[in-house]
Design an enzyme around this catalytic site. Structure first.
Site: not given
Length: 255
Positions: A114, A221, A223
């Site tokens: 990001c 994202h 993660e």
């Protein structure tokens, strides 16, 4: 028990309980730890000196530039601040842009997420849209309202370009990803290769074309619960494998 590869994770500068703080949200650190890596937080200062950067990175086996609620200062890419762009972190800007050069010089495995994706583009000479939703023909890439499950749910398709870093990590040519960003790449930096695009043509993943080590940056994202999403899982597996290889090379040289 083998030593885990040490991965530097850039911090953000925020005020917490009235004090200036260096912080990283747990989702990044937990994801790295879950894939066999040892994350360490890198503090940020606007006036950080080259010698300090050397000390911060000299023992690392990988580097992660995370997402953030702040944006790269638009003067860094020759633009005036747009009204929608209200959150800055000049301390992080200074270190992040310097770290990109250090990582490439050392062939250090580099993963951008990001804001980190945008930082790599700016560090190499590219520019950003400060409000993608205002661009003709572009989707509104801002996060939906709701709880975390809603905000991080996959919301648009992603076309993965053949022959690149991402396509070597993930066999399918298409996936769906989450979207929690207002900014995005305007001018792709020379030296970057587009690895994936959204349905509106916005570049969503890049690699450094001539990099001698692992480099990958994504706008979404991965993660967030990576074990539950095959593409996200592939990205973290690939990054962890690169960090392990780098760690092994360093250990062999030191032996």
């Amino acid at each position: 028990m083998p030593t885990r590869p040490l991965v530097g994770v850039i911090a953000c500068r925020r005020e917490v309980e009235g004090h200036s703080s260096h912080m990283v949200t747990d989702k990044y650190l937990s994801a790295l730890r879950d894939y066999g890596l040892a994350p360490v937080v890198l503090p940020v200062w606007e006036d950080i000196a080259p010698a300090e950067i050397e000390a911060l990175t000299s023992r690392l086996d990988g580097l992660v530039l995370t997402g953030s609620h702040t944006n790269v200062e638009p003067q860094r890419y020759g633009a005036e601040r747009a009204p929608e762009n209200t959150r800055a972190d000049l301390d992080r800007d200074a270190l992040a842009l310097a770290l990109v050069s250090v990582a490439l010089e050392r062939r250090l495995p580099l993963l951008g997420i990001c804001r980190g994706f945008q930082e790599i583009n700016v560090a190499l000479g590219g520019s950003l849209h400060q409000a993608v939703q205002n661009q003709s023909g572009k989707l509104d890439h801002r996060e939906p309202e709701g709880d975390k499950a809603t905000r991080y749910a996959p919301v648009h398709d992603l076309d993965i370009q053949p022959g690149g870093v991402l396509s070597r990590l993930f066999e399918a040519s298409r996936s769906r990803v989450n979207s929690l960003h207002q900014q995005g790449i305007d001018r792709l930096a020379d030296g970057l290769t587009a690895e994936a695009v959204a349905p509106d043509g916005l570049v969503e993943a890049v690699s450094v074309t001539e990099a001698e080590g692992f480099t990958l940056a994504v706008q979404w994202h991965p993660e967030w619960q990576p074990r539950e999403h095959p593409l996200y899982d592939a990205i973290f597996r690939g990054f962890a494998k690169a960090c392990e290889a780098y760690h092994g090379q360093v250990a062999a040289v030191s032996a």
